[in-house]
Write an enzyme that holds these catalytic residues in place. Sequence first.
Site: not given
Length: 205
Positions: A27, A96, A172
């Site tokens: 567009r 979209s 972690r």
Amino acid sequence: MRVVFLLCFLSLFILAFASTAVLILARGGSKGVHLKNLRDVGGKTLLSRAIFAAKHAHLKDITISTDNPLIALEALKNGVSVFKRSYVTATDWAPSIWGVQEFLSQRPDIHVLVLLQATSPFTSPEHLKLSLTKLDQPKPYDCIFSVTRSFKLRWNSSGSIVYPINFNYKLRPRRQDWSGEYIETGGFYIIRSHIIQQGFLQNDK
């Protein structure tokens, strides 16, 4: 026997590509960067780079969906078709999928759609060809889309509380301890038309 097998494989390959089309939504009303699809990158516009990738992936049916005459002219210069995008699907609030469904409503012959993003200039023809091959091998899939693998540890917050999203801070992980996450690049989506008719660009298959 090998020749027969090869001919059968080539016949299936040609048949699959015959009902496959490329759509590039472009567009003209981008607020962030005016006419961004026509911006020059390394001597070529972003739009022409996307067209180049599609053509060199041996895809013949290529259409630019646009509401802008300059973008339409660039498409014609590159030897591809132009689809006149409606005002509604070209707004900055339209998803979209609306533009994709609008195009497919005029092209019921398409069984597989390759949705290419002009603003992803590094999409390679090789990745497109490989992905199209994988759509049916080793088993049929409904969609394939481009991603990158990320090993970033992500956090979020709620009020004054900050918390991890994709890991346990008490355990972690090191980069080599986990396989990371897939993040969409937006470069391309390959979708079977019946998924689009349901209102989606992806599913879990």
